[in-house]
Design a protein around this motif. Structure first.
Motif, PDB file in Angstrom:
ATOM      1  N   PHE A  18      39.877  40.909  11.245  1.00  0.00           N
ATOM      2  CA  PHE A  18      38.482  40.744  11.321  1.00  0.00           C
ATOM      3  C   PHE A  18      38.035  39.400  12.083  1.00  0.00           C
ATOM      4  O   PHE A  18      36.873  39.703  13.071  1.00  0.00           O
ATOM      5  N   LEU A  19      38.576  38.261  11.835  1.00  0.00           N
ATOM      6  CA  LEU A  19      38.044  37.040  12.429  1.00  0.00           C
ATOM      7  C   LEU A  19      39.210  36.598  13.424  1.00  0.00           C
ATOM      8  O   LEU A  19      40.537  36.503  13.026  1.00  0.00           O
ATOM      9  N   ASN A  20      38.757  36.615  14.710  1.00  0.00           N
ATOM     10  CA  ASN A  20      39.642  36.262  15.728  1.00  0.00           C
ATOM     11  C   ASN A  20      39.629  34.915  16.824  1.00  0.00           C
ATOM     12  O   ASN A  20      40.465  34.644  17.352  1.00  0.00           O
ATOM     13  N   THR A  21      38.412  34.499  16.728  1.00  0.00           N
ATOM     14  CA  THR A  21      38.357  33.291  17.653  1.00  0.00           C
ATOM     15  C   THR A  21      37.465  32.196  16.631  1.00  0.00           C
ATOM     16  O   THR A  21      36.860  32.572  15.888  1.00  0.00           O
ATOM     17  N   SER A  22      37.878  30.895  17.431  1.00  0.00           N
ATOM     18  CA  SER A  22      37.154  29.989  16.787  1.00  0.00           C
ATOM     19  C   SER A  22      35.492  29.839  16.883  1.00  0.00           C
ATOM     20  O   SER A  22      34.837  29.643  15.694  1.00  0.00           O
TER      21      SER A  22
ATOM     22  N   GLU B  69      40.465  31.202   8.752  1.00  0.00           N
ATOM     23  CA  GLU B  69      41.257  31.103   9.829  1.00  0.00           C
ATOM     24  C   GLU B  69      41.247  32.334  10.708  1.00  0.00           C
ATOM     25  O   GLU B  69      41.388  33.461  10.500  1.00  0.00           O
ATOM     26  N   PRO B  70      40.911  31.954  11.996  1.00  0.00           N
ATOM     27  CA  PRO B  70      40.768  32.992  13.203  1.00  0.00           C
ATOM     28  C   PRO B  70      42.413  33.286  13.513  1.00  0.00           C
ATOM     29  O   PRO B  70      43.264  32.684  13.593  1.00  0.00           O
ATOM     30  N   ILE B  71      42.632  34.754  13.420  1.00  0.00           N
ATOM     31  CA  ILE B  71      44.041  35.184  13.497  1.00  0.00           C
ATOM     32  C   ILE B  71      44.100  36.217  14.721  1.00  0.00           C
ATOM     33  O   ILE B  71      43.102  36.951  15.051  1.00  0.00           O
ATOM     34  N   ASN B  72      44.924  36.058  15.585  1.00  0.00           N
ATOM     35  CA  ASN B  72      44.993  36.855  16.936  1.00  0.00           C
ATOM     36  C   ASN B  72      45.159  38.278  16.979  1.00  0.00           C
ATOM     37  O   ASN B  72      45.954  38.563  16.028  1.00  0.00           O
ATOM     38  N   THR B  73      44.964  38.996  17.666  1.00  0.00           N
ATOM     39  CA  THR B  73      45.169  40.664  17.534  1.00  0.00           C
ATOM     40  C   THR B  73      46.165  41.087  18.076  1.00  0.00           C
ATOM     41  O   THR B  73      46.446  42.235  17.859  1.00  0.00           O
ATOM     42  N   ARG B  74      47.063  40.164  18.588  1.00  0.00           N
ATOM     43  CA  ARG B  74      48.438  40.623  19.227  1.00  0.00           C
ATOM     44  C   ARG B  74      49.307  40.906  17.837  1.00  0.00           C
ATOM     45  O   ARG B  74      49.861  41.762  17.732  1.00  0.00           O
TER      46      ARG B  74
END
Length: 262
Positions: free
Chosen positions: A154-158, A143-148
């Protein structure tokens, strides 16, 4: 019609955890997810599921020291042996609970960790986990998770998620597509749903900003729910949001889907 699973880590907090299953079922949910089951005996959770006639949809592998700020370890060099142990523990729970989806959190990458090394470790760990879960008919999710909400994750976007999935190259590794996180990091939600459909193994929702009910904020969820049906997604949609007040008071958005606040 979309089928929604209540996230019991965020919803129904008016009740003790094991009582949330019955509360979710009474409201009309037929599936549940949550972050972690490991504080409870699998047999106790199984009883709560069975009594409420619910399907266990998803939970996460153990994250490490959650209270200390850890958010998984799949991409953290030096934690490979520990990660492998979390895979086995999660599989034990999944088999007992009849859960066929597990999410492996990548982790927070602090300064001093080489990102290329972290990516190599992430790919290797996901291959191991995917092979282990495949033996039990379980789909592994990234799962990408937002940086806010989660700085340093580590993983932020689809887009990055699809790259990792391609590198791992295991058929049971899928994308956990959280619309809330995707809106914050990428936007263009309808097109991203279409583009990623073949890779999506689970969808989650919440209003943006605030991570409250999906009828509050900038995302047009009625449009997206219709789109999700149109493009042929038939999996679960996890309601991973924080109710603004009581859970039942905020369920008006779901009435047309057979979920009630009464």
């Amino acid at each position: 019609m979309p089928k929604f699973a209540a996230n019991l880590s965020m919803m129904f907090q008016e009740h003790a955890f094991l009582d949330r299953f019955a509360a979710a079922a009474k409201a009309g949910f037929r599936g549940v997810e949550y972050l972690f089951p490991y504080e409870w005996q699998a047999s106790d959770i199984k009883k709560a599921l069975t009594d409420a006639k619910l399907e266990q949809v998803l939970f996460n592998l153990p994250p490490g020291d959650w209270a200390g700020g850890e958010r998984g370890m799949a991409a953290i060099p030096g934690r490979e042996a520990e990660f492998a142990q979390t895979v086995e523990l999660a599989i034990e729970y999944a088999r007992e609970l009849g859960c066929v989806r597990l999410h492996a959190m990548a982790g927070i990458i602090h300064a001093g960790i080489d990102r290329e090394e972290a990516e190599a470790v992430y790919v290797s760990n996901l291959r191991h986990a995917a092979d282990a879960t495949a033996r039990h008919g379980i789909t592994l999710l990234a799962e990408p998770i937002n940086t806010r909400d989660m700085p340093g994750y580590f993983l932020n976007t689809s887009t990055a998620g699809r790259k990792v999935i391609a590198a791992v190259s295991r058929p049971n590794l899928k994308l956990q597509f959280d619309i809330y996180h995707t809106q914050i990091m990428e936007g263009d939600l309808a097109e991203r749903l279409r583009q990623n459909l073949e890779a999506i193994g689970h969808i989650q929702i919440a209003g943006t900003p605030g991570r409250h009910e999906p009828d509050v904020g900038e995302i047009n969820y009625p449009y997206l729910f219709k789109l999700i049906d149109e493009i042929g997604y038939t999996g679960w949609i996890g309601c991973e949001y924080r109710p603004r007040a009581s859970t039942l008071a905020g369920l008006g958005w779901a009435r047309e889907f057979g979920i009630t606040s009464e």
